[in-house]
Design a protein around this motif. Sequence first.
Motif, PDB file in Angstrom:
ATOM      1  N   LEU A  10       0.824  -1.210   0.000  1.00 49.27           N
ATOM      2  CA  LEU A  10       0.000   0.000   0.000  1.00 49.27           C
ATOM      3  C   LEU A  10       0.858   1.258   0.000  1.00 49.27           C
ATOM      4  CD1 LEU A  10      -2.846  -0.996   2.480  1.00 49.27           C
ATOM      5  CD2 LEU A  10      -3.003  -0.712   0.004  1.00 49.27           C
ATOM      6  N   ARG A  11       1.961   1.247   0.736  1.00 50.18           N
ATOM      7  CA  ARG A  11       2.861   2.404   0.761  1.00 50.18           C
ATOM      8  C   ARG A  11       3.481   2.633  -0.608  1.00 50.18           C
ATOM      9  NH1 ARG A  11       4.157   0.311   5.879  1.00 50.18           N
ATOM     10  NH2 ARG A  11       5.975  -0.769   5.033  1.00 50.18           N
ATOM     11  N   VAL A  12       3.880   1.568  -1.285  1.00 48.62           N
ATOM     12  CA  VAL A  12       4.461   1.687  -2.625  1.00 48.62           C
ATOM     13  C   VAL A  12       3.417   2.223  -3.601  1.00 48.62           C
ATOM     14  CG1 VAL A  12       5.420   0.384  -4.570  1.00 48.62           C
ATOM     15  CG2 VAL A  12       6.209  -0.081  -2.242  1.00 48.62           C
ATOM     16  N   ALA A  13       2.213   1.695  -3.510  1.00 52.84           N
ATOM     17  CA  ALA A  13       1.146   2.167  -4.395  1.00 52.84           C
ATOM     18  C   ALA A  13       0.859   3.648  -4.144  1.00 52.84           C
ATOM     19  CB  ALA A  13      -0.113   1.334  -4.182  1.00 52.84           C
ATOM     20  N   ALA A  14       0.831   4.058  -2.892  1.00 53.81           N
ATOM     21  CA  ALA A  14       0.575   5.466  -2.575  1.00 53.81           C
ATOM     22  C   ALA A  14       1.682   6.355  -3.111  1.00 53.81           C
ATOM     23  CB  ALA A  14       0.435   5.640  -1.064  1.00 53.81           C
ATOM     24  N   VAL A  18      -0.134   8.883  -5.836  1.00 48.78           N
ATOM     25  CA  VAL A  18      -0.333  10.270  -5.415  1.00 48.78           C
ATOM     26  C   VAL A  18       0.377  11.237  -6.363  1.00 48.78           C
ATOM     27  CG1 VAL A  18       0.134  11.950  -3.578  1.00 48.78           C
ATOM     28  CG2 VAL A  18      -0.866   9.728  -3.020  1.00 48.78           C
ATOM     29  N   PRO A  19       1.662  11.049  -6.667  1.00 51.22           N
ATOM     30  CA  PRO A  19       2.290  11.966  -7.640  1.00 51.22           C
ATOM     31  C   PRO A  19       1.644  11.894  -9.027  1.00 51.22           C
ATOM     32  CG  PRO A  19       3.974  10.796  -6.423  1.00 51.22           C
ATOM     33  CD  PRO A  19       2.654  10.164  -6.081  1.00 51.22           C
ATOM     34  N   LEU A  20       1.241  10.703  -9.444  1.00 56.58           N
ATOM     35  CA  LEU A  20       0.581  10.559 -10.738  1.00 56.58           C
ATOM     36  C   LEU A  20      -0.734  11.338 -10.747  1.00 56.58           C
ATOM     37  CD1 LEU A  20       0.447   9.259 -13.537  1.00 56.58           C
ATOM     38  CD2 LEU A  20      -0.685   7.305 -12.462  1.00 56.58           C
ATOM     39  N   GLY A  21      -1.499  11.249  -9.689  1.00 56.65           N
ATOM     40  CA  GLY A  21      -2.751  12.000  -9.588  1.00 56.65           C
ATOM     41  C   GLY A  21      -2.522  13.501  -9.621  1.00 56.65           C
ATOM     42  N   LEU A  22      -1.477  13.965  -8.945  1.00 57.40           N
ATOM     43  CA  LEU A  22      -1.158  15.390  -8.969  1.00 57.40           C
ATOM     44  C   LEU A  22      -0.767  15.865 -10.364  1.00 57.40           C
ATOM     45  CD1 LEU A  22       0.784  15.758  -5.605  1.00 57.40           C
ATOM     46  CD2 LEU A  22      -1.501  16.611  -6.142  1.00 57.40           C
ATOM     47  N   VAL A  23       0.009  15.073 -11.069  1.00 53.63           N
ATOM     48  CA  VAL A  23       0.406  15.431 -12.433  1.00 53.63           C
ATOM     49  C   VAL A  23      -0.824  15.507 -13.333  1.00 53.63           C
ATOM     50  CG1 VAL A  23       1.638  14.580 -14.478  1.00 53.63           C
ATOM     51  CG2 VAL A  23       2.762  14.578 -12.258  1.00 53.63           C
ATOM     52  N   LEU A  24      -1.724  14.549 -13.218  1.00 50.40           N
ATOM     53  CA  LEU A  24      -2.944  14.569 -14.020  1.00 50.40           C
ATOM     54  C   LEU A  24      -3.812  15.778 -13.688  1.00 50.40           C
ATOM     55  CD1 LEU A  24      -3.903  10.787 -14.013  1.00 50.40           C
ATOM     56  CD2 LEU A  24      -2.990  12.127 -15.916  1.00 50.40           C
ATOM     57  N   LEU A  25      -3.939  16.112 -12.420  1.00 54.49           N
ATOM     58  CA  LEU A  25      -4.719  17.263 -11.998  1.00 54.49           C
ATOM     59  C   LEU A  25      -4.124  18.558 -12.545  1.00 54.49           C
ATOM     60  CD1 LEU A  25      -7.061  18.369 -10.263  1.00 54.49           C
ATOM     61  CD2 LEU A  25      -5.427  18.508  -8.382  1.00 54.49           C
ATOM     62  N   LEU A  26      -2.819  18.709 -12.443  1.00 51.73           N
ATOM     63  CA  LEU A  26      -2.163  19.913 -12.974  1.00 51.73           C
ATOM     64  C   LEU A  26      -2.309  19.996 -14.488  1.00 51.73           C
ATOM     65  CD1 LEU A  26       1.069  20.015 -10.794  1.00 51.73           C
ATOM     66  CD2 LEU A  26      -0.891  21.556 -10.685  1.00 51.73           C
ATOM     67  N   GLY A  27      -2.204  18.877 -15.168  1.00 46.31           N
ATOM     68  CA  GLY A  27      -2.373  18.858 -16.622  1.00 46.31           C
ATOM     69  C   GLY A  27      -3.781  19.248 -17.032  1.00 46.31           C
ATOM     70  N   ALA A  28      -4.774  18.744 -16.333  1.00 45.57           N
ATOM     71  CA  ALA A  28      -6.161  19.088 -16.638  1.00 45.57           C
ATOM     72  C   ALA A  28      -6.411  20.569 -16.383  1.00 45.57           C
ATOM     73  CB  ALA A  28      -7.110  18.229 -15.802  1.00 45.57           C
ATOM     74  N   THR A  29      -5.878  21.090 -15.295  1.00 45.06           N
ATOM     75  CA  THR A  29      -6.044  22.507 -14.981  1.00 45.06           C
ATOM     76  C   THR A  29      -5.398  23.385 -16.041  1.00 45.06           C
ATOM     77  OG1 THR A  29      -6.055  21.977 -12.624  1.00 45.06           O
ATOM     78  CG2 THR A  29      -5.628  24.267 -13.221  1.00 45.06           C
ATOM     79  N   ALA A  30      -4.208  23.019 -16.474  1.00 49.12           N
ATOM     80  CA  ALA A  30      -3.522  23.783 -17.524  1.00 49.12           C
ATOM     81  C   ALA A  30      -4.296  23.713 -18.838  1.00 49.12           C
ATOM     82  CB  ALA A  30      -2.099  23.267 -17.714  1.00 49.12           C
TER      83      ALA A  30
END
Length: 92
Positions: A10-14, A18-30
């Motif tokens: 679970l720690r490895v998955a997180a 988490v960074p992948l989700g942040l990158v996707l969120l920033l990309g969508a916002t841009a």
Amino acid sequence: MQSQRAGRGLRVAARVLVPLGLVLLLGATAGIARTGVLDREQITVAGDAMRSTYRPGGRLTMERIDEAEIRRGDVVLVSVPGRCGAHRSCSG
């Protein structure tokens, strides 16, 4: 031993998700900011002047552009001082 492996997984998955989700969120916002979606305005058709194309009560998305950007097929809204507009009420 089994619960330690599950906890480590679970720690490895997180750490990956988490960074992948942040990158996707920033990309969508841009992408949203770049396309100008936030600069558009919803208006409601009020009259019968364009009835063959737009019915009264229909919703349209309006985008402000420069006159050089107007192309064939565009619908142009013009504000005329002293006449009723989309955001003013008319009496008479």
